[in-house]
Design an enzyme around this catalytic site. Structure first.
Site, PDB file in Angstrom:
ATOM      1  N   GLU A   1     -35.860  45.191 -63.996  1.00  0.00           N
ATOM      2  CA  GLU A   1     -34.778  44.197 -63.998  1.00  0.00           C
ATOM      3  C   GLU A   1     -34.422  43.748 -62.583  1.00  0.00           C
ATOM      4  O   GLU A   1     -34.006  44.559 -61.759  1.00  0.00           O
ATOM      5  CB  GLU A   1     -33.524  44.783 -64.646  1.00  0.00           C
TER       6      GLU A   1
ATOM      7  N   GLU B   1     -23.764  43.079 -71.815  1.00  0.00           N
ATOM      8  CA  GLU B   1     -23.454  43.983 -70.714  1.00  0.00           C
ATOM      9  C   GLU B   1     -22.373  43.352 -69.836  1.00  0.00           C
ATOM     10  O   GLU B   1     -22.622  42.916 -68.719  1.00  0.00           O
ATOM     11  CB  GLU B   1     -24.720  44.294 -69.890  1.00  0.00           C
TER      12      GLU B   1
END
Length: 269
Positions: free
Chosen positions: A143, A246
């Site tokens: 990521e 998130e």
């Protein structure tokens, strides 16, 4: 609409962690993700998933010593054995939880070590993890994270992540495309979704409002349009993944703070 997973590290913080599974299910989520499961027994987590009809779709491999400032180990020369031990632990948890994806954090760039050495270490560690994950039928995710929230993080850009994946050449190493981080570092989100999703190298999305990381209906990104783009491109290329929520609820950890901010997920009319 795409499929959404509740991130239990950020959402439902008015509850103890193990009680967040039920809260997410009550709000209609069918899947969850979170940062790290290792403070809890894997069987206990599995039971919470089962009891609430939830899928575990993602968690992170051990990041090193988080409290001491570690944010992953994959790019750090000299810590390869610690990285490997941690990733094998993550695979054990993934087996119990039937979790198909493990996110491996790259780590912070230490001073005095050149980029080429860090990149070589990173690629070697991810390639090793890919071999182990393939044996277990799991995907490894990497990521890009923005440098404002995490100064010094090794991996920052979508193109950087995709270049590394192409270099490794393993089909089960994929990008965790967090639109919050991507907007801060690069922008042009819709075009990037259209460019990268059909490649087969995007394994998971995450969302949050920019700039304050609150609900996705707050801030400068127009998420309903981005969801339409994801739906359109997914239909064309066959992508069937999840979008992790998130974000930090704007109302914080007050009772029903997460629930009251879910208007974006259940629009009226």
């Amino acid at each position: 609409m795409p499929r959404f997973a509740a991130n239990l590290s950020m959402l439902y913080n008015e509850h103890e962690f193990l009680d967040r599974f039920a809260a997410a299910a009550q709000d209609g989520f069918q899947a969850v993700e979170y940062l790290f499961p290792y403070a809890f027994d894997a069987q206990a987590l599995r039971q919470r998933l089962h009891d609430n009809g939830l899928q575990q779709v993602l968690f992170n491999a051990p990041p090193g010593n988080w409290d001491a400032g570690d944010r992953g180990l994959a790019c750090l020369p000299g810590r390869e054995r610690e990285f490997q031990t941690g990733f094998l632990q993550a695979l054990d948890y993934a087996e119990v939880l039937s979790c198909p994806r493990i996110h491996v954090m790259a780590g912070l760039k230490p001073s005095g070590i050149d980029h080429a050495t860090l990149e070589s270490t990173y690629i070697q560690n991810i390639a090793w993890a890919a071999t182990e994950a393939q044996k277990a039928g799991r995907d490894v995710l990497i990521e890009p994270i923005n440098t404002r929230d995490m100064p010094g993080f090794f991996l920052n850009y979508q193109s950087q992540a995709h270049h590394i994946i192409e270099h490794i050449g393993a089909s089960h190493v994929k990008v965790q495309m967090d639109l919050y981080h991507c907007q801060i570092m690069e922008g042009d989100i819709a075009a990037k979704i259209r460019h990268y999703l059909p490649t087969g190298r995007v394994g998971h999305f995450q969302i949050a409002g920019v700039p304050l990381r609150h609900e996705p209906d707050l801030g400068e990104l127009h998420h309903p349009y981005l969801f339409e783009v994801i739906d359109e491109v997914s239909a064309a290329c066959g992508w069937e993944g999840w979008i992790g929520c998130e974000y930090r609820p704007a109302r914080g950890a007050v009772p029903h703070g997460t629930h009251d901010g879910l208007g974006w997920l259940h629009p009226q009319g």
